[in-house]
Design a protein around this motif. Structure first.
Motif, PDB file in Angstrom:
ATOM      1  N   PHE A  99      36.808  31.199  43.251  1.00  0.00           N
ATOM      2  CA  PHE A  99      35.565  31.961  43.188  1.00  0.00           C
ATOM      3  C   PHE A  99      35.859  33.436  43.428  1.00  0.00           C
ATOM      4  O   PHE A  99      36.504  33.803  44.420  1.00  0.00           O
ATOM      5  N   GLY A 100      35.398  34.281  42.519  1.00  0.00           N
ATOM      6  CA  GLY A 100      35.694  35.706  42.613  1.00  0.00           C
ATOM      7  C   GLY A 100      36.634  36.164  41.507  1.00  0.00           C
ATOM      8  O   GLY A 100      36.778  37.358  41.253  1.00  0.00           O
ATOM      9  N   ASP A 114      36.340  38.734  38.781  1.00  0.00           N
ATOM     10  CA  ASP A 114      35.000  38.481  38.222  1.00  0.00           C
ATOM     11  C   ASP A 114      34.055  39.374  39.027  1.00  0.00           C
ATOM     12  O   ASP A 114      33.749  39.081  40.187  1.00  0.00           O
ATOM     13  N   ALA A 117      30.927  37.668  40.901  1.00  0.00           N
ATOM     14  CA  ALA A 117      31.277  36.831  42.055  1.00  0.00           C
ATOM     15  C   ALA A 117      31.956  37.651  43.146  1.00  0.00           C
ATOM     16  O   ALA A 117      31.805  37.360  44.340  1.00  0.00           O
ATOM     17  N   VAL A 120      29.731  38.939  45.859  1.00  0.00           N
ATOM     18  CA  VAL A 120      29.374  37.951  46.876  1.00  0.00           C
ATOM     19  C   VAL A 120      30.485  37.858  47.922  1.00  0.00           C
ATOM     20  O   VAL A 120      30.211  37.772  49.120  1.00  0.00           O
ATOM     21  N   THR A 148      26.026  29.193  44.890  1.00  0.00           N
ATOM     22  CA  THR A 148      27.295  28.773  45.493  1.00  0.00           C
ATOM     23  C   THR A 148      28.420  28.776  44.450  1.00  0.00           C
ATOM     24  O   THR A 148      28.157  28.745  43.241  1.00  0.00           O
ATOM     25  N   PRO A 149      29.679  28.789  44.897  1.00  0.00           N
ATOM     26  CA  PRO A 149      30.810  28.780  43.957  1.00  0.00           C
ATOM     27  C   PRO A 149      30.772  27.634  42.948  1.00  0.00           C
ATOM     28  O   PRO A 149      31.019  27.842  41.763  1.00  0.00           O
ATOM     29  N   TYR A 152      27.970  28.237  40.483  1.00  0.00           N
ATOM     30  CA  TYR A 152      28.303  29.417  39.672  1.00  0.00           C
ATOM     31  C   TYR A 152      29.284  29.044  38.561  1.00  0.00           C
ATOM     32  O   TYR A 152      29.142  29.465  37.416  1.00  0.00           O
ATOM     33  N   TRP A 172      24.639  26.923  50.581  1.00  0.00           N
ATOM     34  CA  TRP A 172      25.823  27.422  51.278  1.00  0.00           C
ATOM     35  C   TRP A 172      25.924  26.706  52.621  1.00  0.00           C
ATOM     36  O   TRP A 172      24.924  26.446  53.270  1.00  0.00           O
ATOM     37  N   TYR A 186      42.110  36.644  48.030  1.00  0.00           N
ATOM     38  CA  TYR A 186      41.292  37.838  47.879  1.00  0.00           C
ATOM     39  C   TYR A 186      42.033  39.109  48.278  1.00  0.00           C
ATOM     40  O   TYR A 186      41.522  40.205  48.099  1.00  0.00           O
TER      41      TYR A 186
END
Length: 256
Positions: A99-100, A114, A117, A120, A148-149, A152, A172, A186
């Motif tokens: 996610f992201g 992304d 995302a 968030v 939520t991931p 999404y 969540w 990340y």
């Protein structure tokens, strides 16, 4: 279905399509299926339990089962070695980007940020730095209707409609927020090999000790800074992570 006596015949392309474990396969063909009155047919191997005595297979069939077992284990080891080599090179080998991120359309072994995302992700880290607990962060995200991931991802590929109110993956939770705050991806580092299969063909996976994870720094663009990641980590470790709770930490904190 077999145990519920709803199936009386099982047909597969060959023995390996049913199981590549020759012990399990032999047990089903020679014991379980005959006991339950189930006919077993392996088309390409020319096997039909109806034509054998009590489901007992011939010597050639036994050798086929053994060869399938050996071949699948040998192939599995080669695939594991190949995948490990790619991971050590910093190549992304997962089915879905975390996610992201999204997979690079030009090279599926690379990931790109992304932007939607990623906002968030940054929001969650900022709330953590502001002293919000995991529960408080998840509560805020739910109140604001942040997807939520899991939802999404499904929404991105068109697998879920627009009504997420009663969807079990909509909300969540503490664990989802914690998973994001603990994710070193990340920071721009490729971190893989956290799970491993318990055996050939098994869907069950177990956690790998953190010191054995495969880490390759600087493989993609970071979403948050290292300083932000470390500060959020330190806040949690110092106990301020519980928001307005000011009482002393319990003697068993961090141990239980």
């Amino acid at each position: 279905k077999v145990r519920e006596e709803q199936i009386k015949c099982v047909i597969v392309k060959d023995f390996s399509r049913f199981s590549r474990d020759h012990i399990e396969l032999g047990s089903h063909i020679e014991q379980i299926f005959p006991f339950m009155g189930v006919r077993f047919i392996a088309v390409n191997d020319g096997y039909d339990s109806k034509e054998t005595l009590g489901g007992i297979s011939g010597l050639s069939d036994q050798f086929k089962m053994l060869i399938y077992d050996y071949y699948s284990k040998d192939l599995s080891e080669k695939v594991k070695t190949s995948m490990a080599a790619l991971k050590k090179q910093g190549k992304f080998v997962g089915g879905h980007a975390p996610f992201g991120y999204i997979k690079d359309p030009a090279d599926k072994s690379k990931i790109l940020v992304d932007d939607v995302a990623a906002k968030v992700i940054r929001k969650i880290f900022k709330m953590a730095l502001d002293g919000n607990s995991l529960y408080q962060i998840s509560k805020i995200l739910n109140e604001e209707g942040v997807v939520t991931p899991a939802i999404y991802m499904k929404q991105a590929v068109g697998r879920v409609d627009g009504n997420f109110k009663n969807h079990p993956q909509q909300n969540w939770t503490v664990s989802k927020v914690k998973r994001i705050l603990d994710n070193e991806m990340y920071l721009g580092n490729m971190v893989q090999g956290k799970l491993k299969s318990t055996g050939v063909g098994s869907k069950r996976q177990v956690h790998v000790p953190e010191e054995e994870w495969i880490r390759v720094p600087g493989t993609h663009k970071a979403i948050i800074s290292k300083d932000m990641f470390e500060k959020a980590k330190k806040i949690r470790a110092d106990g301020f992570y519980y928001g307005e709770r000011k009482h002393e930490s319990h003697v068993l904190k961090g141990k239980v």
